[in-house]
Design an enzyme around this catalytic site. Structure first.
Site, PDB file in Angstrom:
ATOM      1  N   SER A  83      27.434   2.478 -16.474  1.00  0.00           N
ATOM      2  CA  SER A  83      26.985   2.300 -17.848  1.00  0.00           C
ATOM      3  C   SER A  83      26.850   3.673 -18.500  1.00  0.00           C
ATOM      4  CB  SER A  83      25.631   1.594 -17.828  1.00  0.00           C
ATOM      5  OG  SER A  83      25.192   1.381 -19.137  1.00  0.00           O
ATOM      6  N   GLN A 124      22.774   4.002 -11.845  1.00  0.00           N
ATOM      7  CA  GLN A 124      21.863   5.166 -11.784  1.00  0.00           C
ATOM      8  C   GLN A 124      22.438   6.283 -10.912  1.00  0.00           C
ATOM      9  OE1 GLN A 124      19.336   5.299 -13.749  1.00  0.00           O
ATOM     10  NE2 GLN A 124      18.983   3.156 -14.290  1.00  0.00           N
ATOM     11  N   CYS A 169      14.616  -3.671 -18.098  1.00  0.00           N
ATOM     12  CA  CYS A 169      15.295  -4.968 -18.171  1.00  0.00           C
ATOM     13  C   CYS A 169      14.438  -6.084 -17.594  1.00  0.00           C
ATOM     14  CB  CYS A 169      16.616  -4.919 -17.417  1.00  0.00           C
ATOM     15  SG  CYS A 169      17.666  -3.632 -18.032  1.00  0.00           S
TER      16      CYS A 169
HETATM   17  N1  PLP Z   1      22.198  -1.867 -13.082  1.00  0.00           N
HETATM   18  C1  PLP Z   1      21.242  -0.936 -13.004  1.00  0.00           C
HETATM   19  C2  PLP Z   1      20.908  -0.344 -11.675  1.00  0.00           C
HETATM   20  C3  PLP Z   1      20.553  -0.529 -14.155  1.00  0.00           C
HETATM   21  O1  PLP Z   1      19.583   0.392 -14.062  1.00  0.00           O
HETATM   22  C4  PLP Z   1      20.899  -1.119 -15.394  1.00  0.00           C
HETATM   23  C5  PLP Z   1      20.158  -0.767 -16.623  1.00  0.00           C
HETATM   24  O2  PLP Z   1      19.013  -0.406 -16.601  1.00  0.00           O
HETATM   25  C6  PLP Z   1      21.937  -2.060 -15.421  1.00  0.00           C
HETATM   26  C7  PLP Z   1      22.559  -2.410 -14.256  1.00  0.00           C
HETATM   27  C8  PLP Z   1      22.372  -2.693 -16.710  1.00  0.00           C
HETATM   28  O3  PLP Z   1      23.070  -1.763 -17.473  1.00  0.00           O
HETATM   29  P1  PLP Z   1      23.470  -2.071 -19.012  1.00  0.00           P
HETATM   30  O4  PLP Z   1      22.273  -1.732 -19.824  1.00  0.00           O
HETATM   31  O5  PLP Z   1      24.632  -1.171 -19.275  1.00  0.00           O
HETATM   32  O6  PLP Z   1      23.842  -3.492 -19.062  1.00  0.00           O
END
Ligand code: PLP
Length: 373
Positions: free
Chosen positions: A196, A176, A317
């Site tokens: 990401s 983020q 998530c």
């Molecule tokens: N880490 C953080 C802080 C996130 O906000 C997210 C996704 O929401 C991820 C990791 C996971 O990312 P990805 O969707 O690329 O696996």
């Protein structure tokens, strides 16, 4: 629709979608093959790597493309510490893709220590330091909280960890934060950094792991030896092109100041409505977590959706799981957590965000008055 769940994912920039299509239909050659067209595809891949590396403050050979940040985080907790015995320190604010990796290691007998958060959502720096000792193999700290937008002062934390134990590896989940904060990865002093692409206008399914030059990390996925031997598998060139394009667009737009202004406007408005803002003074402009007493966020979310506004409620998530580990770690009660909404912007205008805020407030009043069908 006014889309305000950009911390979950963003709409792909038109230019990034076009770049994907071009890479699929025209420059589709395997970049690891040896004929001229493939060599050109490889040159394009390396150009993308360089442009992305330049934008985030890294050397191109420090950028390992992965399928997502979840993979990047898993790589660190698996291969990134393969040769390191000893304890692991994480913060209570980590995303599940870090937290669950740490819990798996704990289940296998590793000493995993969790540093608490302050009420403003950043890690308690002193308590984190007290958990680091001569035996600490890895410290993992989220850069910007996906729940509240609270920004951990990574540079200062890294400096104090290094003073205590210069050998400890330090990982930062920057999903983020990438490009949304001014800081460049090389300035942070970390060993690993995860990013990401779908949070900044590129498609889902592409990310990177920054591995500091000179680190000897074992490969996570073995096979053809792509990505400097660290992550085998034919590179996803269409999405890497899109990632590069999104980085270019976003760097041009640089809407950080705009995001901060929007957040300030939201905070003032919601505070005047009697709602509480969860987060620190040093908050990312892109995420605002609002706690609305007596409201169930899920009901509000669905009602405002019907009026053309999309907001989040906690990390997408962890949406399937009950409760919210991170908000609980900040000290929020279960009832308060149930009333937390997350508004996350990306290239939104102030006007559309403020009109969404009014719709949210009107809907809260409606729910409170019991005037809900
Ligand atoms: N880490 C953080 C802080 C996130 O906000 C997210 C996704 O929401 C991820 C990791 C996971 O990312 P990805 O969707 O690329 O696996």
């Amino acid at each position: 629709m006014i889309y305000l769940d950009n911390a979950a994912t963003t709409r792909v920039f038109d230019s990034a979608a076009i770049a994907t299509q071009k890479a699929m239909l025209e420059d589709f050659y395997n970049p690891n093959a040896t004929y001229k067209s493939a060599v050109k595809a490889n040159e394009k891949l390396e150009k993308s790597r360089k442009n992305i590396a330049d934008a985030v403050g890294a050397f191109p050979d420090e950028i390992i493309f992965t399928s997502c940040a979840t993979e990047s985080n898993n790589t660190v907790f698996d291969c990134g510490i393969k040769n390191q015995k000893g304890n692991i320190v994480i913060t209570a604010g980590e995303h599940s893709s870090v937290y669950e990796c740490a819990m798996r290691l704990k289940g296998r007998g590793r000493d995993v220590r969790i540093a608490p958060l302050t009420p403003s959502g950043i890690v308690n720096h002193e308590k984190l330091l007290s958990l680091v000792d001569d035996n600490t193999a890895l410290v993992s700290i989220i850069h910007v909280s996906n729940e509240t937008g609270a920004v951990n002062p990574i540079q200062q934390i890294v400096a104090s960890i290094r003073k205590k134990n210069a050998r400890t590896l330090i990982h930062c989940d920057g999903v983020q934060a990438v490009l949304k904060l001014e800081q460049r990865i090389s300035e942070l002093g970390v060993d690993y950094y995860s990013a990401s692409a779908h949070k900044i206008g590129a498609p889902k399914g592409i990310g990177f792991l920054y591995v500091r030059r000179g680190l000897n990390i074992a490969p996570y996925i073995i096979g053809g030896g792509q990505e400097h031997g660290l992550r085998s598998g034919t590179q996803n060139t269409p999405y890497i092109s899109a990632f590069e394009q999104a980085v270019n667009e976003f760097t041009i737009i640089r809407d950080r100041a705009n995001a901060t202004q929007i957040r300030n406007g939201l905070c003032d408005y919601f505070t005047s409505c009697g709602y509480n803002i969860v987060g620190s003074a040093e908050n990312s402009g892109y995420i605002t977590c609002v706690c609305i007493p007596g409201i169930k966020a899920e009901i509000l979310q669905n009602m405002v959706h019907d009026r053309g506004v999309i907001i989040g409620k906690g990390s997408a998530c962890s949406g399937a799981k009950r409760g919210n580990r991170v908000l609980a770690a900040i000290g929020l009660s279960q009832t308060e957590i149930e009333g937390c909404i997350r508004i996350s912007t990306f290239n939104n205008t102030r006007d559309e965000v403020m009109s969404a805020a009014h719709i949210i407030n009107e809907t809260v009043k409606k729910i409170r008055s019991g005037n809900v069908k």
